[in-house]
Scaffold this motif. Sequence first.
Motif, PDB file in Angstrom:
ATOM      1  N   ALA A  51       0.891  -1.164   0.064  1.00  0.00           N
ATOM      2  CA  ALA A  51       0.023  -0.097   0.048  1.00  0.00           C
ATOM      3  C   ALA A  51       0.870   1.296  -0.107  1.00  0.00           C
ATOM      4  N   ARG A  52       1.852   1.224   0.729  1.00  0.00           N
ATOM      5  CA  ARG A  52       2.972   2.558   0.605  1.00  0.00           C
ATOM      6  C   ARG A  52       3.659   2.608  -0.592  1.00  0.00           C
ATOM      7  N   ALA A 127      -9.318   3.341  -1.041  1.00  0.00           N
ATOM      8  CA  ALA A 127     -10.089   4.064  -2.028  1.00  0.00           C
ATOM      9  C   ALA A 127      -9.576   5.448  -2.112  1.00  0.00           C
ATOM     10  N   ARG A 128      -9.019   6.007  -0.881  1.00  0.00           N
ATOM     11  CA  ARG A 128      -8.458   7.347  -1.262  1.00  0.00           C
ATOM     12  C   ARG A 128      -7.011   7.442  -1.793  1.00  0.00           C
ATOM     13  N   VAL A 133      -4.067   8.473  -6.891  1.00  0.00           N
ATOM     14  CA  VAL A 133      -3.399   8.139  -8.089  1.00  0.00           C
ATOM     15  C   VAL A 133      -4.047   8.284  -9.232  1.00  0.00           C
ATOM     16  N   GLU A 134      -5.537   8.307  -9.463  1.00  0.00           N
ATOM     17  CA  GLU A 134      -6.175   8.688 -10.736  1.00  0.00           C
ATOM     18  C   GLU A 134      -6.068  10.150 -11.111  1.00  0.00           C
ATOM     19  N   LEU A 135      -6.163  11.011 -10.026  1.00  0.00           N
ATOM     20  CA  LEU A 135      -6.026  12.442 -10.156  1.00  0.00           C
ATOM     21  C   LEU A 135      -4.534  12.613 -10.720  1.00  0.00           C
ATOM     22  N   GLY A 136      -3.653  12.215 -10.048  1.00  0.00           N
ATOM     23  CA  GLY A 136      -2.307  12.354 -10.442  1.00  0.00           C
ATOM     24  C   GLY A 136      -2.088  11.979 -12.085  1.00  0.00           C
ATOM     25  N   LEU A 137      -2.660  10.726 -12.484  1.00  0.00           N
ATOM     26  CA  LEU A 137      -2.512  10.424 -13.733  1.00  0.00           C
ATOM     27  C   LEU A 137      -3.221  11.291 -14.648  1.00  0.00           C
ATOM     28  N   GLY A 187      -0.711  13.798   0.999  1.00  0.00           N
ATOM     29  CA  GLY A 187      -1.993  14.280   1.284  1.00  0.00           C
ATOM     30  C   GLY A 187      -2.768  14.334  -0.060  1.00  0.00           C
ATOM     31  N   GLY A 188      -1.809  14.575  -0.837  1.00  0.00           N
ATOM     32  CA  GLY A 188      -2.773  14.328  -2.399  1.00  0.00           C
ATOM     33  C   GLY A 188      -2.588  15.590  -3.039  1.00  0.00           C
TER      34      GLY A 188
END
Length: 219
Positions: A51-52, A127-128, A133-137, A187-188
């Motif tokens: 996960a990390r 989920a978070r 990851v999806e937003l980063g991609l 934190g994203g």
Amino acid sequence: MIRLFTALLRRDLGRLLGSGQGGGAVLPVLFFLAVAMIYPFAVGPDAPLLARTGGGVIWVAALLAAILPLDRLIEPDLERGMFDQWALRGISEEWVIAVRVISHWLSFGPPLMLAALPAGALLGLDARGLLIVELGLLAGTPGLAALGVAVAAITAGLRGGAALAGLLIIPLGVPLLIFGAGSLSTGGEGGVALTGAVSLVLVAVAPFAGGAAVRASRD
């Protein structure tokens, strides 16, 4: 102008997505998923570790998957004299490269974002984490596409150009990799924003760098 854009985009997408062109869009996605499947076997069944590190693995896989179509982005059209034909019709190299960046992103960016869903599950992302990851991609893959097209234009016509392009894009893509993968630990929001900023710069610069490189190759 809109008709010209549509015609170029349709042509480029047909070539990049076509199954007869080195696997089309399928090969990068399969490569991306293969990395996600193999990685858990390499580190063992340690769920917290997976996960990390899962977000970083997804970004490394995305960077490597973006390298696969580099040899067919610019060089085939340069060899066929297509850029000469476009120049005779008053279509600048920068315009063609800009459309090529969009088509390249459409051919691999959204498919990789879809493939990240099962990849995230394999790597144990919650989920978070998967959302980040999806937003980063979404923010970073346009930059990878722009970088790939610009590097392909710079190395087109050179002996071993495809291998050289792959070697160049890896270090040049490190900022996207750092901010994209680092968004999970910060934190994203900050990491995604920095990824988007770097990506925007690459998208803005790529048409001019690629256009100048193509003109130099034609001369």
